[in-house]
Design a protein around this motif. Structure first.
Motif, PDB file in Angstrom:
ATOM      1  N   THR A 215       0.874  -1.266  -0.092  1.00 18.48           N
ATOM      2  CA  THR A 215      -0.040   0.126  -0.098  1.00 18.48           C
ATOM      3  C   THR A 215       0.768   1.381  -0.083  1.00 18.48           C
ATOM      4  O   THR A 215       0.607   2.140  -0.544  1.00 18.48           O
ATOM      5  CB  THR A 215      -0.832  -0.117   1.110  1.00 18.48           C
ATOM      6  OG1 THR A 215      -1.426  -1.280   1.508  1.00 18.48           O
ATOM      7  CG2 THR A 215      -2.107   0.905   0.978  1.00 18.48           C
TER       8      THR A 215
ATOM      9  N   LEU B  18       1.711   2.865  -3.367  1.00 18.97           N
ATOM     10  CA  LEU B  18       0.662   2.868  -4.374  1.00 18.97           C
ATOM     11  C   LEU B  18       0.671   4.102  -5.177  1.00 18.97           C
ATOM     12  O   LEU B  18       0.461   3.998  -6.316  1.00 18.97           O
ATOM     13  CB  LEU B  18      -0.702   2.745  -3.812  1.00 18.97           C
ATOM     14  CG  LEU B  18      -1.177   1.585  -3.383  1.00 18.97           C
ATOM     15  CD1 LEU B  18      -2.437   1.528  -2.689  1.00 18.97           C
ATOM     16  CD2 LEU B  18      -1.351   0.453  -4.667  1.00 18.97           C
ATOM     17  N   GLN B  19       1.480   5.242  -4.749  1.00 16.79           N
ATOM     18  CA  GLN B  19       1.536   6.584  -5.339  1.00 16.79           C
ATOM     19  C   GLN B  19       2.236   6.391  -6.768  1.00 16.79           C
ATOM     20  O   GLN B  19       2.051   7.184  -7.725  1.00 16.79           O
ATOM     21  CB  GLN B  19       1.896   7.628  -4.499  1.00 16.79           C
ATOM     22  CG  GLN B  19       3.435   7.600  -4.233  1.00 16.79           C
ATOM     23  CD  GLN B  19       3.494   7.477  -2.660  1.00 16.79           C
ATOM     24  OE1 GLN B  19       2.754   6.969  -1.961  1.00 16.79           O
ATOM     25  NE2 GLN B  19       4.619   8.044  -2.061  1.00 16.79           N
TER      26      GLN B  19
ATOM     27  N   ILE C 250       0.290   6.396  -9.727  1.00 18.47           N
ATOM     28  CA  ILE C 250      -0.592   7.419 -10.049  1.00 18.47           C
ATOM     29  C   ILE C 250      -0.418   7.963 -11.451  1.00 18.47           C
ATOM     30  O   ILE C 250      -1.655   8.350 -12.360  1.00 18.47           O
ATOM     31  CB  ILE C 250      -0.433   8.724  -9.052  1.00 18.47           C
ATOM     32  CG1 ILE C 250      -1.198   7.930  -7.600  1.00 18.47           C
ATOM     33  CG2 ILE C 250      -1.238  10.082  -9.666  1.00 18.47           C
ATOM     34  CD1 ILE C 250      -1.278   9.020  -6.542  1.00 18.47           C
TER      35      ILE C 250
ATOM     36  N   LEU D 286      -6.882   3.663  -5.726  1.00 16.07           N
ATOM     37  CA  LEU D 286      -5.465   4.857  -5.813  1.00 16.07           C
ATOM     38  C   LEU D 286      -6.018   5.836  -5.410  1.00 16.07           C
ATOM     39  O   LEU D 286      -4.955   6.666  -5.050  1.00 16.07           O
ATOM     40  CB  LEU D 286      -5.063   4.467  -7.405  1.00 16.07           C
ATOM     41  CG  LEU D 286      -4.419   3.257  -8.023  1.00 16.07           C
ATOM     42  CD1 LEU D 286      -4.110   3.536  -9.439  1.00 16.07           C
ATOM     43  CD2 LEU D 286      -3.189   2.805  -6.949  1.00 16.07           C
TER      44      LEU D 286
ATOM     45  N   GLU E 186      -7.863   6.946  -2.845  1.00 15.73           N
ATOM     46  CA  GLU E 186      -7.759   6.855  -1.381  1.00 15.73           C
ATOM     47  C   GLU E 186      -6.399   6.153  -0.711  1.00 15.73           C
ATOM     48  O   GLU E 186      -6.405   5.957   0.313  1.00 15.73           O
ATOM     49  CB  GLU E 186      -9.003   6.411  -0.626  1.00 15.73           C
ATOM     50  CG  GLU E 186     -10.018   7.377  -0.934  1.00 15.73           C
ATOM     51  CD  GLU E 186     -11.293   7.038  -0.277  1.00 15.73           C
ATOM     52  OE1 GLU E 186     -11.140   6.051   0.872  1.00 15.73           O
ATOM     53  OE2 GLU E 186     -12.452   7.368  -0.386  1.00 15.73           O
ATOM     54  N   GLN E 187      -5.581   5.460  -1.788  1.00 18.78           N
ATOM     55  CA  GLN E 187      -4.341   4.832  -1.344  1.00 18.78           C
ATOM     56  C   GLN E 187      -4.647   3.868  -0.409  1.00 18.78           C
ATOM     57  O   GLN E 187      -4.056   3.715   0.579  1.00 18.78           O
ATOM     58  CB  GLN E 187      -3.512   5.985  -1.025  1.00 18.78           C
ATOM     59  CG  GLN E 187      -3.025   7.091  -1.860  1.00 18.78           C
ATOM     60  CD  GLN E 187      -2.182   6.716  -2.848  1.00 18.78           C
ATOM     61  OE1 GLN E 187      -0.818   6.185  -2.506  1.00 18.78           O
ATOM     62  NE2 GLN E 187      -2.101   6.723  -4.109  1.00 18.78           N
ATOM     63  N   LYS E 188      -5.473   2.716  -0.645  1.00 19.99           N
ATOM     64  CA  LYS E 188      -5.692   1.860   0.340  1.00 19.99           C
ATOM     65  C   LYS E 188      -6.278   0.586  -0.607  1.00 19.99           C
ATOM     66  O   LYS E 188      -6.726   0.477  -1.759  1.00 19.99           O
ATOM     67  CB  LYS E 188      -6.918   2.342   1.348  1.00 19.99           C
ATOM     68  CG  LYS E 188      -8.269   2.419   0.388  1.00 19.99           C
ATOM     69  CD  LYS E 188      -9.498   2.634   1.709  1.00 19.99           C
ATOM     70  CE  LYS E 188     -10.747   2.231   1.072  1.00 19.99           C
ATOM     71  NZ  LYS E 188     -11.869   2.259   2.119  1.00 19.99           N
TER      72      LYS E 188
END
Lengths: 189, 435
Positions: free
Chosen positions: B92, B95-96, B99, B129, B131-133
């Motif tokens: 997690t 994850l950025q 983007i 992506l 909420e990055q969860k």
């Protein structure tokens, strides 16, 4: 013999003939006439029979056995039984097709043992189910017309093929016109 | 015939992580919606599993998600070069990095072949992506012949997470295919794969309809030189002549409880809706009067039947109670409305209507309100059939030449051909879900 005596002889013979013939006139004249008439009758009958057998031969010759894969039984088609056609989305008999149905009826009267199945067909426009129903109505109206011309209903069955068996696979007015038809097959001869 | 079509398939699913709260990303009941961009990262082959196996799983999944119509699938070929070879499940925290690829959802996965390639394990994880969860992770395992079905289940799960209702990837579509001068009944999966021929008799076989349990198909055939109604198992076995009145025995529709079949029977140029018990007994005529009736379709609660009648002079859609009473007219626009199909959700009825000489798919509310036109191409569009979730409609169209089976979302979007072919397909019928 002199010319004179010859003339007299002929006259006497003629007179004699007349005199002999006169009392018997009805008999003498009738006999060959009756024979002639009878002979003519026999001859006419013979010719009619010949015509009939020729026609029958022609009809039998016109029959083509037709077996279709996936469809039970054998039927016959005859070039002497003509298709009638329909307008778009219609199932009434068109005035211009009356002559065709009269001829078909005449043929059926001539061959009373023949039983037929009338197939109703449609063009490709419209849904499968709608065209099945339309084809059924086309076959039925054709059947009813033949019944009205004196053909017994128990010799006539119907089947609808809807738009499933087009005569012409084209997608244009010319093909559609050909495909909207009632076609006849012979189920018993 | 289909000998081993219904192989008993079993596999297990493990849901080992789940989101704290369900969130619906996409309101698919809205008349229009924007497809959600979903990134499908390269799948990882564990141990000695060949990369081609992961590629196969990936391909089925990507196609399923595309066909669902809810997603804009961003596959590996559409990722920035630096991310194309990134495989396996990301954590997690990283994850950025994804983007720049432009997705809102990320799907990653792994495959493993065991027992000398006879059994598989598939694991997928879904990430949000924005909420990055992490959203959910699931594992599927089973014998190799259940692979396609397992991937479909996975796609159903993804659809569930995003839309709040699971997908229809484990459904089938039956249809008629032109072969020579006849037609045969075929079935295929929702994605057009796994095509099987059900009838093989060279006759004219028409208008298939599924039994609610998905085991049998009712259809019309000319085998006995009359359009009779038959039942057949989906594997092509147990052909049974079901209704054979001299005349038309066509357009079957199974009641939702599977106990009765409504059909159209036509004799002497007049057609009506009949009801026959599935065991062949107790035939009864539902419609009486002068009109010609056709194409019955049951409401999902089994209380009503929609059908076509020409009692007003032109074919229109009507609804009646299942005992034939309480008849009311549903369609008033247009002069030729046929082929009704009642949505399994119960709220709408799809049908085929003629506009300027062409046939198009419409839907209308069960109360006659909210008429919507779904197709507007220059071809003919006929025989609509709803998916079991009421979110898609299958239909036939000759917009590209010969008639083919198409699928669209229930709002008319995302129209695509079911299976590439030279054409000749018609009368699609959508099964219920195979669980």
């Amino acid at each position: 013999m002199t010319r004179k005596s010859l003339t007299i002889t002929i006259l006497i013979l003629c007179l004699g003939l007349i005199m002999i013939g006169c009392p018997k006139k009805p008999v003498v004249r009738e006999e060959p006439s009756a024979k002639k008439e009878e002979a003519a009758k026999i001859e006419a009958e013979r010719m009619a029979k010949e015509r009939e057998s020729k026609a029958k031969e022609e009809f039998e010759k016109s029959l083509v056995a037709k077996r279709t894969p996936g469809i039970e039984g054998e039927v016959f088609e005859s070039s002497l039984l003509k298709d009638n056609h329909f307008d778009f989305d219609k199932y009434d008999i068109r005035p211009k097709d009356v002559a065709i149905l009269r001829e078909n009826a005449a043929l059926l009267k001539k061959y009373p043992k023949v039983k037929i199945q009338i197939e109703g067909h449609c063009d490709e426009r419209g849904t499968v189910e709608y065209n099945l129903a339309l084809g059924e109505r086309r076959a039925t109206s054709t059947k009813n017309y033949l019944v009205s011309l004196g053909i017994s209903a128990d010799r006539l069955s119907t089947i609808s093929y809807g738009k499933e068996r087009p005569l012409d696979p084209g997608h244009n007015e010319e093909a559609w016109t050909k495909n909207r038809r009632a076609h006849t097959v012979i189920t018993a001869k | 015939m289909l000998k081993h079509f219904l192989i008993f398939i079993s596999f297990f699913t493990f849901s080992f992580i789940s989101s704290s709260e369900a969130r619906v990303y996409l309101d698919i009941n809205a008349p229009t919606f924007v497809q959600i961009p979903i990134i499908l990262t390269k799948w990882k082959s564990m141990d000695k599993t060949p990369p081609s196996f992961s590629e196969k799983v990936y391909e089925i999944l990507a196609k399923d998600l595309t066909l669902s119509g809810f997603f804009k699938v961003i596959d590996v070929h559409h990722l920035p070069l630096t991310l194309q070879e990134r495989e396996g499940v990301p954590n997690t925290a990283s994850l950025q990095e994804w983007i720049p690829a432009g997705g809102e959802i990320l799907l990653a996965g792994e495959t493993l072949l065991e027992s000398g390639g006879l059994n598989f394990k598939l694991k997928f994880h879904l990430f949000d992506l924005v909420e990055q969860k992490h959203v959910i992770g699931k594992q599927y395992e089973g014998p190799l012949q259940a692979l396609r079905s397992a991937v479909h289940r996975m796609a159903d799960e993804v659809v569930l997470q995003i839309t709040g209702e699971k997908g229809v990837h484990n459904t089938k579509i039956a249809y008629a295919v032109l072969q020579g001068t006849g037609k045969e009944i075929f079935i295929s999966d929702f994605d057009g794969a796994n095509v099987k021929q059900v009838t093989q008799n060279q006759s004219i076989n028409l208008s298939p309809a599924w039994s609610p349990d998905g085991k049998k198909i009712a259809f019309t055939s000319y085998l006995k030189r009359n359009p009779d109604l038959y039942l057949i198992d989906v594997d092509g076995k147990n052909l049974q002549r079901f209704s054979y009145y001299p005349g038309l025995n066509v357009s079957p529709s199974w009641s939702p409880d599977g106990k009765k079949i409504a059909l159209m029977i036509g004799m002497e140029g007049k057609s009506d809706i009949f009801l026959i018990d599935t065991n062949g007994g107790n035939p009864r005529r539902l419609t009486k009067g002068h009109g010609n009736e056709a194409s019955p379709t049951w409401s999902p609660d089994g209380e009503s039947i929609a059908f076509v009648s020409d009692r007003s002079g032109s074919p229109q859609i009507y609804i009646m109670a299942r005992d034939g009473t309480n008849i009311r007219r549903l369609t008033f626009e247009g002069s030729y409305n046929t082929n009704p199909s009642w949505s399994p959700k119960g709220d709408r009825i799809a049908f085929c209507g003629r506009v300027e000489g062409r046939f198009h798919i419409f839907t209308i509310g069960g109360d006659g309100s909210g008429l919507r036109r779904m197709t507007s191409n220059p071809g003919n569009n006929e025989s609509p059939s709803w998916s079991p979730d009421g979110r898609y409609i299958a239909f036939s169209s000759n917009r590209t030449g010969a008639s083919k089976i198409f699928i669209m979302n229930a709002n008319g979007f995302n129209q695509r051909v079911l299976t590439p072919s030279k054409g000749g397909e018609s009368s699609p019928a959508w099964s219920r879900r195979f669980e």
